[in-house]
Design an enzyme around this catalytic site. Structure first.
Site, PDB file in Angstrom:
ATOM      1  N   SER A  66       0.827  -1.212  -0.002  1.00 15.95           N
ATOM      2  CA  SER A  66      -0.001  -0.010  -0.055  1.00 15.95           C
ATOM      3  C   SER A  66       0.826   1.205   0.041  1.00 15.95           C
ATOM      4  O   SER A  66       0.151   2.269   0.125  1.00 15.95           O
ATOM      5  CB  SER A  66      -0.861  -0.049   1.181  1.00 15.95           C
ATOM      6  OG  SER A  66      -1.889  -0.726   1.024  1.00 15.95           O
ATOM      7  N   LYS A  69       0.107   3.320  -2.796  1.00 14.87           N
ATOM      8  CA  LYS A  69      -1.213   4.225  -2.867  1.00 14.87           C
ATOM      9  C   LYS A  69      -0.617   5.817  -2.846  1.00 14.87           C
ATOM     10  O   LYS A  69      -1.300   6.555  -3.408  1.00 14.87           O
ATOM     11  CB  LYS A  69      -1.969   4.002  -1.740  1.00 14.87           C
ATOM     12  CG  LYS A  69      -2.708   2.486  -1.790  1.00 14.87           C
ATOM     13  CD  LYS A  69      -3.572   2.108  -0.589  1.00 14.87           C
ATOM     14  CE  LYS A  69      -4.403   1.033  -0.855  1.00 14.87           C
ATOM     15  NZ  LYS A  69      -3.700  -0.099  -0.690  1.00 14.87           N
ATOM     16  N   TYR A 191      -4.298  -2.357 -10.291  1.00 12.17           N
ATOM     17  CA  TYR A 191      -4.100  -2.128  -8.671  1.00 12.17           C
ATOM     18  C   TYR A 191      -3.121  -3.113  -8.105  1.00 12.17           C
ATOM     19  O   TYR A 191      -2.041  -2.880  -7.488  1.00 12.17           O
ATOM     20  CB  TYR A 191      -5.243  -2.135  -8.071  1.00 12.17           C
ATOM     21  CG  TYR A 191      -5.327  -2.137  -6.594  1.00 12.17           C
ATOM     22  CD1 TYR A 191      -5.097  -1.080  -5.601  1.00 12.17           C
ATOM     23  CD2 TYR A 191      -5.322  -3.491  -5.658  1.00 12.17           C
ATOM     24  CE1 TYR A 191      -5.129  -1.030  -4.476  1.00 12.17           C
ATOM     25  CE2 TYR A 191      -5.335  -3.574  -4.479  1.00 12.17           C
ATOM     26  CZ  TYR A 191      -5.027  -2.321  -3.843  1.00 12.17           C
ATOM     27  OH  TYR A 191      -5.042  -2.310  -2.356  1.00 12.17           O
ATOM     28  N   TYR A 243      -3.880   3.403   8.133  1.00  9.09           N
ATOM     29  CA  TYR A 243      -5.008   2.662   8.132  1.00  9.09           C
ATOM     30  C   TYR A 243      -5.882   3.311   9.472  1.00  9.09           C
ATOM     31  O   TYR A 243      -5.775   4.612   9.574  1.00  9.09           O
ATOM     32  CB  TYR A 243      -5.005   1.317   8.435  1.00  9.09           C
ATOM     33  CG  TYR A 243      -3.684   0.594   7.541  1.00  9.09           C
ATOM     34  CD1 TYR A 243      -3.772   0.667   6.200  1.00  9.09           C
ATOM     35  CD2 TYR A 243      -2.869  -0.121   8.163  1.00  9.09           C
ATOM     36  CE1 TYR A 243      -2.807   0.208   5.543  1.00  9.09           C
ATOM     37  CE2 TYR A 243      -1.849  -0.839   7.381  1.00  9.09           C
ATOM     38  CZ  TYR A 243      -1.615  -0.677   6.102  1.00  9.09           C
ATOM     39  OH  TYR A 243      -0.747  -1.120   5.448  1.00  9.09           O
ATOM     40  N   VAL A 261       1.353  -3.535   4.079  1.00 17.04           N
ATOM     41  CA  VAL A 261       1.294  -4.740   4.726  1.00 17.04           C
ATOM     42  C   VAL A 261       2.593  -5.901   4.449  1.00 17.04           C
ATOM     43  O   VAL A 261       2.702  -6.777   4.929  1.00 17.04           O
ATOM     44  CB  VAL A 261      -0.125  -5.617   4.322  1.00 17.04           C
ATOM     45  CG1 VAL A 261      -1.541  -5.128   5.087  1.00 17.04           C
ATOM     46  CG2 VAL A 261      -0.226  -5.945   2.934  1.00 17.04           C
TER      47      VAL A 261
HETATM   48  O1  DON Z   1      -5.230  -4.633  -1.444  1.00 17.81           O
HETATM   49  C1  DON Z   1      -4.496  -5.441  -0.659  1.00 17.81           C
HETATM   50  O2  DON Z   1      -5.002  -6.161  -0.116  1.00 17.81           O
HETATM   51  C2  DON Z   1      -2.862  -5.368  -0.732  1.00 17.81           C
HETATM   52  N1  DON Z   1      -2.438  -5.313  -2.010  1.00 17.81           N
HETATM   53  C3  DON Z   1      -2.417  -3.964  -0.385  1.00 17.81           C
HETATM   54  C4  DON Z   1      -2.800  -4.058   1.197  1.00 17.81           C
HETATM   55  C5  DON Z   1      -1.917  -3.065   2.108  1.00 17.81           C
HETATM   56  O3  DON Z   1      -0.817  -2.866   2.269  1.00 17.81           O
HETATM   57  C6  DON Z   1      -2.894  -2.343   3.063  1.00 17.81           C
HETATM   58  N2  DON Z   1      -3.483  -0.993   2.382  1.00 17.81           N
HETATM   59  N3  DON Z   1      -3.734   0.092   2.598  1.00 17.81           N
END
Ligand code: DON
Length: 307
Positions: A66, A69, A191, A243, A261
Site C-alpha cells: 500500500s 497508494k 492495482y 489505516y 502490509v
Molecule cells: O489490497 C491489498 O490487499 C494489498 N495489495 C494492499 C494492502 C495494503 O498494503 C494495505 N493497504 N492499505
C-alpha cells in the site's frame, strides 16, 4: 541534527529494537507475502541535502504494497488537481483498509485515497490516462529513486490477483455507483501489479523525498508537485496513511507516513528528510510492529517531528 547523529541514531535503534524484530504477524492473506522471513529489519534516512544513512536490510527490496497508494495518488493529483476530490474524500476512514461498509452509506465515494476503495478510484484515474497504469507507476518510481532496475514482482501480483475477491467486490461496487470510468477488472489488474512493486528502504526514502523538499525530487530534479500540493498530500498521510491506526501512529511518531502490509513504512519530516523502515511482522492494525516502534524511537531520540 548533524549528519553523524542520524547514523548514530539508526545504529542505536537497530541495537535496541532487537527484541521487537520478528514479532508480529507476516501478512498471509496473499500467499506469496507469507513466504517472507519475519526477522528482516532495515531502515534508511535520506536528507534533502542528499545524505543517505542506513542500517540492517536497508538495501533489500520488499513488496511495497500500500505504499504504492501514496505514489499512485501523487500521479492522479498531478493529473486532476483538486478535481480528484470529487471522486475520493480526504477523511480518515476509522475502518480497516479493505472494508466495504462505508462505501454503501457514502454512495461509492471512498473516504480517502489510502484505503483500498480510494486507491481503486485513483488507479482508475491512471488507467484512463495511461495505456498501462502499473507501467506508468513503475516509471515514476524509477525516476524518483534514480534506480532504473525497479519493477514489480509478477509472482506477488499473480498471488494477489488469485486472492482478490474482496478488492474485486469493492471495485464492482464502486462501479455500480458510477465512480469508475474503466472496466473494474482492468482496474483490479493494475492495482494488484502496483502493490507488487519491489523496492528497498533506500529507494523508497529517496522516492518520497519530494514531499520533504517542497514538491521537487532531489534525485531527478523533477517538479513532482507544487509546494502547496506537497503539503496537502503530506497532511493526508498524517490523517489517513496508517489505516485506522493513524491517530495512535501520529501520537507516537509525529510524522506524516504511509504503510503497507509488506511491512514497509515511509515517513517524511518536511525540510529535513524522508525515512523508510521495513520489518515484515505486522501489529493488529496491519502496520509493521518494529517499524512503528523504530519511527517512534527516531523522533523521540532526535527530538524532531512536525510538532
Ligand atoms: O489490497 C491489498 O490487499 C494489498 N495489495 C494492499 C494492502 C495494503 O498494503 C494495505 N493497504 N492499505
Amino acid at each position: 541534527m548533524t549528519n553523524s547523529d542520524y547514523q548514530a541514531i539508526l545504529d542505536a535503534i537497530h541495537r535496541d529494537l532487537k527484541p521487537y524484530i520478528g514479532q508480529g504477524r507476516v501478512a498471509d492473506y496473499i500467499p506469496e507475502l507469507a513466504t517472507v522471513r519475519p526477522d528482516h529489519f532495515g531502515m534508511a534516512i535520506v536528507t534533502v541535502d542528499g545524505q543517505v544513512y542506513r542500517t540492517g536490510d536497508a538495501d533489500v527490496r520488499f513488496s511495497i504494497q500500500s505504499i504504492s497508494k501514496l505514489f499512485a495518488c501523487t500521479l492522479a493529483f498531478q493529473l486532476l488537481g483538486d478535481a480528484l476530490w470529487q471522486r475520493v474524500g480526504r477523511e480518515p476512514s476509522g475502518t480497516a483498509f479493505n472494508s466495504l461498509v462505508q462505501l454503501e452509506f457514502e454512495a461509492g465515494k471512498p473516504r480517502n485515497p489510502f484505503i483500498n476503495a480510494g486507491a481503486l478510484v485513483v488507479t482508475d484515474v491512471l488507467c484512463r490516462r495511461f495505456v498501462q497504469a502499473e507501467t506508468a507507476l513503475v516509471d515514476f518510481m524509477r525516476r524518483l529513486s534514480g534506480e532504473p532496475g525497479i519493477g514489480y514482482d509478477l509472482r506477488v501480483a499473480q498471488s494477489e490477483l488469485a486472492h482478490a475477491e474482496r478488492n474485486r467486490a469493492m471495485a464492482h461496487f464502486i462501479a455500480s455507483f458510477g465512480n469508475l470510468e474503466m472496466p473494474a477488472d482492468a482496474v483490479i489488474d493494475a492495482y494488484c501489479r502496483q502493490c507488487a512493486i519491489s523496492m528497498s528502504c533506500v529507494e523508497l526514502a529517496r522516492s518520497a523525498l519530494f514531499l520533504a523538499n517542497g514538491g521537487v525530487s532531489p534525485a531527478s530534479g523533477e517538479h513532482v508537485l507544487d509546494a502547496s500540493s506537497a503539503k496537502r498530500l503530506s497532511a493526508l498521510m498524517l490523517t489517513c496513511g496508517t489505516y485506522d491506526a493513524a491517530g495512535d501512529f501520529v501520537y507516537r511518531v509525529g510524522l506524516p507516513a504511509k504503510s503497507g502490509v509488506g511491512g514497509g513504512i515511509v515517513a517524511v519530516l518536511p525540510g529535513e528528510y524522508a525515512v523508510c523502515v521495513w520489518s515484515p511482522g505486522l501489529d493488529a492494525t496491519g502496520n509493521s510492529l518494529a517499524g512503528v516502534q523504530s519511527l517512534e524511537m527516531l523522533t523521540t531520540i532526535s527530538g524532531r517531528s512536525i510538532f
